[in-house]
Design a protein around this motif. Structure first.
Motif, short mmCIF file in Angstrom:
data_model
loop_
_atom_site.label_atom_id
_atom_site.label_comp_id
_atom_site.label_asym_id
_atom_site.label_seq_id
_atom_site.Cartn_x
_atom_site.Cartn_y
_atom_site.Cartn_z
N LEU A 25 -19.90 5.62 7.26
CA LEU A 25 -19.66 6.29 5.98
C LEU A 25 -18.92 5.37 5.02
O LEU A 25 -19.31 5.23 3.84
N PHE A 26 -17.87 4.72 5.49
CA PHE A 26 -17.09 3.85 4.61
C PHE A 26 -17.86 2.60 4.23
O PHE A 26 -17.65 2.04 3.14
N VAL A 38 0.86 -1.18 0.00
CA VAL A 38 0.00 0.00 0.00
C VAL A 38 0.90 1.23 0.00
O VAL A 38 1.82 1.33 0.82
N LEU A 39 0.65 2.15 -0.92
CA LEU A 39 1.53 3.30 -1.10
C LEU A 39 1.05 4.55 -0.37
O LEU A 39 1.86 5.47 -0.19
N GLN A 40 -0.23 4.61 0.00
CA GLN A 40 -0.74 5.81 0.65
C GLN A 40 -1.79 5.44 1.70
O GLN A 40 -2.53 4.46 1.53
N PRO A 41 -1.89 6.21 2.77
CA PRO A 41 -2.82 5.88 3.86
C PRO A 41 -4.27 5.79 3.43
O PRO A 41 -5.04 5.02 4.01
N LEU A 42 -4.68 6.57 2.43
CA LEU A 42 -6.08 6.56 2.01
C LEU A 42 -6.59 5.15 1.73
O LEU A 42 -7.76 4.84 2.01
N MET A 43 -5.73 4.28 1.19
CA MET A 43 -6.18 2.96 0.76
C MET A 43 -6.76 2.13 1.89
O MET A 43 -7.57 1.24 1.66
N PHE A 44 -6.36 2.40 3.13
CA PHE A 44 -6.85 1.61 4.25
C PHE A 44 -8.27 1.99 4.68
O PHE A 44 -8.90 1.24 5.42
N LEU A 45 -8.76 3.14 4.26
CA LEU A 45 -10.08 3.62 4.68
C LEU A 45 -10.26 3.43 6.19
O LEU A 45 -11.25 2.85 6.66
N SER A 46 -9.30 3.91 6.95
CA SER A 46 -9.32 3.75 8.40
C SER A 46 -10.37 4.65 9.03
O SER A 46 -10.39 5.86 8.80
N ALA A 47 -11.22 4.06 9.85
CA ALA A 47 -12.20 4.86 10.58
C ALA A 47 -11.55 5.65 11.70
O ALA A 47 -12.09 6.66 12.15
N GLU A 48 -10.39 5.20 12.15
CA GLU A 48 -9.66 5.90 13.21
C GLU A 48 -8.88 7.09 12.66
O GLU A 48 -8.65 8.07 13.37
#
Length: 421
Positions: A164-165, A129-139
């Protein structure tokens, strides 16, 4: 020596991290092979790395497609449903050939055939994974390009973000049907949603960004390691900076560099003309990395020069600030250089990257993909006059330079090999 296949797809921002890993793996005595679009063959083989063609192979000069792929709202659907999914069977065939005799497979988030191949062939596999967005973290909720205004609801907390996610995933639930059809054809179970969960490996995930930039969250996939950014500090042929660019840098104060990466630069519109107008009369020198259109940027103000491209690792440390579209590779290089950033996002993860830079105190975001010269000038003036931003950017840069994302990732790759002989 292990044969390691690195499967990736996208722009140079998606290729360069895999080149960096491949070079380090080769230095350690392994046999890395990068499986990606045919158009990148020269970039890979010129560095002495193995190459295996993997579809889709797109025309990087198809401006209409680039425009649609970088659409703020429809871009993700164009990339996934129109480019990747219709060719997932072809991608599987290509990766199957590339993986003959492989000891380990690494996969980019968009290489949807790779997890299917790993399961079918019982391959040791690490997801990337190259960027944090990909994890769709609720935290740690990302800013979504189609609706960046939702970021104002961030304080509502994880429970709201999970809801939301869930809606986002539900809306895109049918996008992965070609992968499900392929799995059925191969005799595999239906599996997880191929877009939002199925691309993460049970062997582990390499988060190739700094934990300072995307702090690890407990709702990330299990066995995820935040490695640090995987910097590629070489250009083809090792030529370094263009002599004319070197002369410009040496002739005066550190300039501001304007760049739109390797994709958005093809649909720049008036961005570079507006950038030149923004610095005129402000006593600021500027470099415009304008891609093929650099040759058309004539009659520029004194102290402003246009070039087609330049290696960021060599250029950014000699600049006062960088204005860019927010690709993760450019963002990372500017962070490491320790200079303020102004981000003008177009689509995808760029809005989230812009928001993270602003929250870190290392720069500002400017809404709108084609800002006027006056808008650029106003934001740039604040950026260059704010000693707090300069100091924070420098502090973060020192911390990023102390990390070694490539070595950390390759250590984890070797650990996976040792634990799964």
């Amino acid at each position: 020596m292990a044969r390691i296949v690195l499967a990736t797809f996208g722009s140079y921002g998606d290729l360069n991290p895999f080149l960096a890993l491949g070079l380090e793996l080769k230095r350690r005595g392994h046999d890395p092979v990068i499986a990606t679009a045919e158009g990148y063959r020269r970039d890979i083989e010129s560095r002495g790395l193995g190459f295996s063609p993997a579809r889709p192979d797109l025309d990087r000069e198809d401006l209409a497609l680039i425009e649609r792929a970088l659409d703020r709202v429809k871009g993700p659907e164009v990339i996934i449903r129109e480019i990747m999914m219709p060719r997932v069977r072809e991608s599987y065939e290509d990766l199957e050939r590339a993986a003959v005799g492989a000891d380990l497979l690494l996969s980019h988030s968009l290489t949807y055939a790779a997890p299917v191949l790993a399961e079918k062939k019982d391959l040791v596999w690490l997801s990337v994974v190259l960027q944090p967005l990909m994890f769709l973290s609720a935290e740690d909720p990302p800013v979504m390009a189609p609706a960046p205004w939702l970021a104002a609801l961030r304080p509502l907390g994880p429970a709201f973000n999970r809801m939301l996610f869930h809606l986002v995933k539900l809306a895109a639930s049918r996008w992965g049907e070609p992968v499900r059809a392929l799995r059925k054809e191969l005799g595999l179970p239906r599996g997880e949603d191929p877009i939002f969960a199925g691309q993460y490996s049970p062997y582990g995930t390499l988060a190739l960004f700094s934990p300072l930039y995307g702090p690890p969250q407990f709702d990330w996939p299990e066995d995820t390691l935040a490695c640090g950014f995987p910097f590629l500090d070489s250009d083809i042929g090792g030529k370094g900076l263009d002599p004319k660019l070197e002369a410009f840098l040496s002739a005066g104060t550190p300039p501001v560099v304007f760049t739109l990466g390797s994709a958005a630069v093809m649909i720049a519109g008036d961005f570079f003309r507006n950038a030149a107008a923004a610095v005129q009369g402000h006593g600021v020198r500027a470099i415009l990395l304008a891609g093929p259109s650099a040759k058309d940027l004539t009659d520029l103000p004194k102290g402003v020069e246009a070039f087609e491209s330049a290696p960021y690792h060599a250029l950014f440390p000699r600049c006062a600030a960088v204005v860019h579209s927010g690709g993760i590779g450019t963002t990372a290089q500017a962070l490491r250089a320790g200079i303020p950033q102004m981000i003008v996002p177009f689509a995808h993860d760029q809005f989230d990257n812009a928001a993270r830079i602003a929250r870190m105190g290392a720069g500002e975001a400017l809404d709108g993909r084609n800002p006027t010269g006056r808008e650029i000038a106003s934001t740039l003036s604040r950026l260059l006059d704010d000693d707090g931003i300069k100091m924070e950017a420098a502090r973060i840069g020192a911390a990023i330079r102390a990390e070694n994302g490539v070595a950390t990732a390759c250590d984890q790759i070797e650990r996976a090999l040792a634990e799964n002989p």
